[in-house]
Design an enzyme around this catalytic site. Sequence first.
Site, short mmCIF file in Angstrom:
data_model
loop_
_atom_site.label_atom_id
_atom_site.label_comp_id
_atom_site.label_asym_id
_atom_site.label_seq_id
_atom_site.Cartn_x
_atom_site.Cartn_y
_atom_site.Cartn_z
N ASP A 128 -1.10 5.96 -5.08
CA ASP A 128 -1.37 7.21 -5.76
C ASP A 128 -2.93 6.93 -5.80
OD1 ASP A 128 -0.35 9.83 -6.67
OD2 ASP A 128 -1.91 9.32 -8.18
N TRP A 129 -3.72 7.57 -6.73
CA TRP A 129 -5.04 7.35 -6.86
C TRP A 129 -5.61 5.94 -6.82
CZ3 TRP A 129 -9.35 10.00 -6.25
CH2 TRP A 129 -9.33 11.47 -5.99
N TRP A 169 1.92 20.04 -5.82
CA TRP A 169 1.73 19.22 -6.87
C TRP A 169 0.39 19.55 -7.59
CZ3 TRP A 169 2.95 16.64 -10.87
CH2 TRP A 169 2.09 15.78 -11.71
N ASP A 255 9.74 9.90 -2.19
CA ASP A 255 8.49 10.82 -2.47
C ASP A 255 8.21 11.95 -1.84
OD1 ASP A 255 5.99 11.22 -3.16
OD2 ASP A 255 5.09 9.54 -2.90
N HIS A 284 8.18 8.30 -5.83
CA HIS A 284 6.46 8.16 -5.75
C HIS A 284 6.22 7.13 -6.58
CE1 HIS A 284 2.41 9.40 -5.37
NE2 HIS A 284 2.44 9.56 -6.82
#
Length: 301
Positions: A128-129, A169, A255, A284
């Site tokens: 993710d980030w 999202w 995901d 995810h």
Amino acid sequence: MVGEDTPLASVLRTPDEKFADLPGWTHEPRYFQRPDGLRLHYVDEGPRQATRTWLCLHGQPTWSYLYRRMIPVFAAAGDRVVAPDFLGFGRSDKPVDEAAYTFEFHRDSLLSLVEALDLRNIVLVVQDWGGLIGLTLPMAAPARYASLLVMNTTLGAGDQPLGDGFLAWRAFSNKNPDMDIARLMQRACPHLSDAEAEAYAAPYPDATYKAGVRRFPNLVPDRPDTGGAALSREARNFWRTRWTGKSLMAIGMKDPVLGPPVMRALHGVIRNCPPPIEIAEGGHFLQEWGEEIARTTVEAL
């Protein structure tokens, strides 16, 4: 609040008691202080002089608790494991003003932490980030990085349309400024216990603590001139042409945002990356299925 020397008007610090008795979490908190007074929390396990260091970067809306199934595996291999919380997340300080959070703000904090701890022979572990920002780190100091484990993430180059899953999202996040993090995590990871789900929400006593959480979806570069986009394009070129380390990719196949199509595109960017590990039941937050991934990675890298 942090000291008066910080230029940020209001900064929250989650009370320590919020982190007491979290299931599967016994790590001693450690802190790195930026020049502006902001304090960044990190976990630091294993011998400081270990040959290899795993740098584990989380995403939104999680914190380093996400790596509790993987940290013991990495440490058991005799390695050092460093897992920081982004500012605004976990035990790190939380500026109240959402404008404080920029791509460069987060990236500079991580680069400073790596320098301060003098981390070397790094295995960069991202999701993710943690990947959007983390994948831009090695090009700043390539000699420090030896390997990569990449899970459900992407590069925000700003030159391609954002996917429908991400746009949905972002809209959801923007409509829920006081996001129910425990419920979200349990919906995404049905095997979590109630206590584990609540542990993800522990850093955020109320909505004022969630400015960093709210900000991340709106930082994803959607134009070539957006903050972080140029750095991400430079990183894309780095991974295609300059990366010489070992790599491993794991994909959570369920995901809906950063799943198989996004990850296969990223796979084509990472030089000499072998075929991905596909986790059929993984979502995810793939670290919640991460113990076996960690064992495989220790052996492969």
